[in-house]
Design an enzyme around this catalytic site. Structure first.
Site, PDB file in Angstrom:
ATOM      1  N   ALA A 188       3.982  -1.789   3.707  1.00  0.00           N
ATOM      2  CA  ALA A 188       3.206  -2.891   4.298  1.00  0.00           C
ATOM      3  C   ALA A 188       3.510  -4.266   3.707  1.00  0.00           C
ATOM      4  O   ALA A 188       2.622  -5.109   3.610  1.00  0.00           O
ATOM      5  CB  ALA A 188       1.705  -2.590   4.216  1.00  0.00           C
ATOM      6  N   GLY A 189       4.761  -4.487   3.339  1.00  0.00           N
ATOM      7  CA  GLY A 189       5.137  -5.805   2.799  1.00  0.00           C
ATOM      8  C   GLY A 189       4.900  -6.922   3.806  1.00  0.00           C
ATOM      9  O   GLY A 189       4.313  -7.957   3.473  1.00  0.00           O
ATOM     10  N   GLY A 190       5.339  -6.721   5.046  1.00  0.00           N
ATOM     11  CA  GLY A 190       5.154  -7.750   6.082  1.00  0.00           C
ATOM     12  C   GLY A 190       3.675  -7.941   6.400  1.00  0.00           C
ATOM     13  O   GLY A 190       3.211  -9.059   6.633  1.00  0.00           O
ATOM     14  N   SER A 191       2.927  -6.829   6.397  1.00  0.00           N
ATOM     15  CA  SER A 191       1.488  -6.926   6.666  1.00  0.00           C
ATOM     16  C   SER A 191       0.783  -7.663   5.528  1.00  0.00           C
ATOM     17  O   SER A 191      -0.179  -8.408   5.762  1.00  0.00           O
ATOM     18  CB  SER A 191       0.886  -5.529   6.824  1.00  0.00           C
ATOM     19  OG  SER A 191       1.508  -4.866   7.902  1.00  0.00           O
ATOM     20  N   ALA A 192       1.255  -7.450   4.296  1.00  0.00           N
ATOM     21  CA  ALA A 192       0.667  -8.171   3.155  1.00  0.00           C
ATOM     22  C   ALA A 192       0.961  -9.667   3.265  1.00  0.00           C
ATOM     23  O   ALA A 192       0.111 -10.501   2.931  1.00  0.00           O
ATOM     24  CB  ALA A 192       1.197  -7.604   1.839  1.00  0.00           C
ATOM     25  N   GLY A 229       7.907   0.836   4.301  1.00  0.00           N
ATOM     26  CA  GLY A 229       6.745   1.699   4.521  1.00  0.00           C
ATOM     27  C   GLY A 229       5.612   1.390   3.572  1.00  0.00           C
ATOM     28  O   GLY A 229       4.693   2.200   3.395  1.00  0.00           O
ATOM     29  N   ASP A 234      -1.722  -2.508   9.978  1.00  0.00           N
ATOM     30  CA  ASP A 234      -1.940  -2.424   8.524  1.00  0.00           C
ATOM     31  C   ASP A 234      -2.509  -3.710   7.930  1.00  0.00           C
ATOM     32  O   ASP A 234      -2.853  -3.738   6.739  1.00  0.00           O
ATOM     33  CB  ASP A 234      -0.609  -2.134   7.804  1.00  0.00           C
ATOM     34  CG  ASP A 234      -0.170  -0.684   7.960  1.00  0.00           C
ATOM     35  OD1 ASP A 234      -1.021   0.167   8.273  1.00  0.00           O
ATOM     36  OD2 ASP A 234       1.029  -0.419   7.749  1.00  0.00           O
ATOM     37  N   LYS A 257       0.830  -1.220   0.000  1.00  0.00           N
ATOM     38  CA  LYS A 257       0.000   0.000   0.000  1.00  0.00           C
ATOM     39  C   LYS A 257       0.854   1.254   0.000  1.00  0.00           C
ATOM     40  O   LYS A 257       2.045   1.237   0.363  1.00  0.00           O
ATOM     41  CB  LYS A 257      -0.938   0.017   1.208  1.00  0.00           C
ATOM     42  CG  LYS A 257      -0.261  -0.064   2.595  1.00  0.00           C
ATOM     43  CD  LYS A 257       0.238   1.242   3.167  1.00  0.00           C
ATOM     44  CE  LYS A 257       1.033   1.059   4.438  1.00  0.00           C
ATOM     45  NZ  LYS A 257       1.831   2.202   4.840  1.00  0.00           N
TER      46      LYS A 257
HETATM   47  O1  C5P Z   1       0.717  -2.649  14.452  1.00  0.00           O
HETATM   48  P1  C5P Z   1       2.153  -2.695  14.022  1.00  0.00           P
HETATM   49  O2  C5P Z   1       2.916  -3.788  14.706  1.00  0.00           O
HETATM   50  O3  C5P Z   1       2.334  -2.732  12.537  1.00  0.00           O
HETATM   51  O4  C5P Z   1       2.797  -1.328  14.505  1.00  0.00           O
HETATM   52  C1  C5P Z   1       4.183  -1.169  14.622  1.00  0.00           C
HETATM   53  C2  C5P Z   1       4.485   0.025  15.504  1.00  0.00           C
HETATM   54  O5  C5P Z   1       4.136   1.230  14.831  1.00  0.00           O
HETATM   55  C3  C5P Z   1       3.715   0.073  16.800  1.00  0.00           C
HETATM   56  O6  C5P Z   1       4.363  -0.680  17.788  1.00  0.00           O
HETATM   57  C4  C5P Z   1       3.743   1.565  17.118  1.00  0.00           C
HETATM   58  O7  C5P Z   1       4.986   1.935  17.642  1.00  0.00           O
HETATM   59  C5  C5P Z   1       3.640   2.187  15.742  1.00  0.00           C
HETATM   60  N1  C5P Z   1       2.241   2.511  15.395  1.00  0.00           N
HETATM   61  C6  C5P Z   1       1.620   3.564  16.040  1.00  0.00           C
HETATM   62  N2  C5P Z   1       0.315   3.876  15.736  1.00  0.00           N
HETATM   63  C7  C5P Z   1      -0.363   3.194  14.792  1.00  0.00           C
HETATM   64  C8  C5P Z   1       0.269   2.130  14.080  1.00  0.00           C
HETATM   65  C9  C5P Z   1       1.588   1.818  14.431  1.00  0.00           C
HETATM   66  O8  C5P Z   1       2.224   4.213  16.907  1.00  0.00           O
HETATM   67  N3  C5P Z   1      -1.628   3.526  14.520  1.00  0.00           N
END
Ligand code: C5P
Length: 353
Positions: free
Chosen positions: A133-137, A131, A178, A35
């Site tokens: 979202a490769g891992g999220s995908a 940035g 993501d 994304k």
């Molecule tokens: O949810 P995910 O593990 O992808 O998020 C990684 C880090 O990004 C979180 O631990 C947080 O530090 C930051 N984050 C945030 N607010 C969000 C999404 C991510 O602060 N809405």
């Protein structure tokens, strides 16, 4: 790259069905797209360590492919990763794709059925730690594949009712903020942690050149840097600039006109990403000089997304930025792309672009 079939897919399965017949291994493949955040407004830090977001996501044509292959009991469950920067991806249980599979296996286990062991094979088309979202995908594709594998295909568990959309959304959002968008795809507004989604109308296709940086950036570090910069703003040391509303962006999306979209792109994580990786400033400048309509850091970076008039223009811009030496690598993509989905035996890995 052409997909290679994994050796164990051709080997006979030791396991036998409940009727005692030997059978083919169950194998399921799914894809999910990366994304770009067209608008990323970030609120102040919450008590749980997250930030409330106001994010307009659009999925891009770059995608991740995840294949689950049954392994016989006694065989080792493995993870392999191929494709762009595969060596940077962990293959242990910390990998989000494994965690998605384990979450679905837990549902099977809780329902009292036998949990068939699987190996996981990932083919990457989205930049690692970029940035986008490769891992999220990977997690989204693994989730879709695992639901199909256990609840529709594997004879030990295909009699179980499949998890509801809400259950799958809860799993996705537990894996990462993501991941739900990577399941949904298209164009969406995300609020809360970015995981409360509503689809948004968008016309036509947009074309992008992408400048990647193999050093990557850590998402938590970029968010923490934003908090630090805002702390400095509160002491009058710098202006507190925040993304405004999305009205103009929404109009531009409906028009499908890249010239109208260009001035609406904004990302609150761009300034902290630049302060952690100052060379991004030169990349953004090079994008403008190369004729991009707009250039923006994608999500927490360091990929720079350069909006272009059409596919040909995107190739021109990518080539110019690459020749200037302002990126580890450049590529092009279009948006929006679709939801995470199953592949019916078709190989899509050769169409990463
Ligand atoms: O949810 P995910 O593990 O992808 O998020 C990684 C880090 O990004 C979180 O631990 C947080 O530090 C930051 N984050 C945030 N607010 C969000 C999404 C991510 O602060 N809405």
């Amino acid at each position: 790259m052409t997909e290679e079939q994994t050796p164990e897919e051709h080997a006979p399965l030791n396991g036998r069905s409940s009727t005692g017949e030997s059978r083919e291994r169950v194998s399921v493949t799914a894809v999910a797209h990366g994304k770009i955040n067209l608008h990323l407004g970030v609120s102040d830090l919450r008590e749980d360590g997250y930030h409330d977001l106001h994010s307009v996501f659009q999925s891009v044509s770059l995608k991740e492919q995840v294949r689950l292959v049954e392994v016989a009991s006694g065989e080792e469950e493995t993870m392999t990763v191929a494709g762009h920067d595969a060596h940077l991806v962990p293959t242990d249980r910390s990998n989000l794709a494994w965690r998605a599979v384990e979450a679905v296996q837990q549902l099977v286990f809780d329902a009292g059925a036998e949990v068939a062991p699987v190996s996981v094979h990932i083919d990457k088309g989205v930049p690692v730690a970029g940035g986008m979202a490769g891992g999220s995908a990977d997690a989204a594709a693994a989730l879709v594949a695992a639901v199909e594998f256990y609840f529709h295909r594997h004879p030990a568990s295909n009699h179980l009712p499949a998890p509801s959309q809400q259950q799958q959304h809860a799993i996705a959002s537990g894996l990462g903020a993501d991941v739900p968008f990577c399941v949904l795809g298209g164009t969406a507004l995300g609020v809360g942690r970015g995981d409360e989604l509503a689809s948004v109308m968008a016309g036509g296709q947009f074309h992008w050149a992408l400048a990647t940086d193999k050093r990557g950036l850590s998402t938590p570090k970029v968010f923490a840097q934003l908090d630090k910069q805002r702390e400095q703003s509160s002491q009058g040391m710098r202006p507190d600039v925040r993304a405004g509303d999305t009205a103009e962006l929404m109009r531009a999306l409906i028009s499908g006109d890249p010239e109208q979209l260009a001035p609406t792109l904004i990302n609150d994580l761009q300034a902290p990403a630049i302060s952690l990786m100052p060379s991004l400033r030169a990349t953004l400048l090079a994008a403008k000089k190369a004729g991009a309509l707009a250039a923006i850091v994608s999500g927490s970076g360091p990929t720079v997304a350069m909006l272009c008039r059409d596919a040909e223009h995107a190739v021109d811009v990518a080539t110019t930025v690459s020749v200037e030496g302002k990126a580890s690598a450049t590529t092009t993509c279009s948006s929006p792309a679709g939801a995470a989905r199953l592949l019916d035996g078709h190989d899509e890995t050769s169409s990463h672009s």
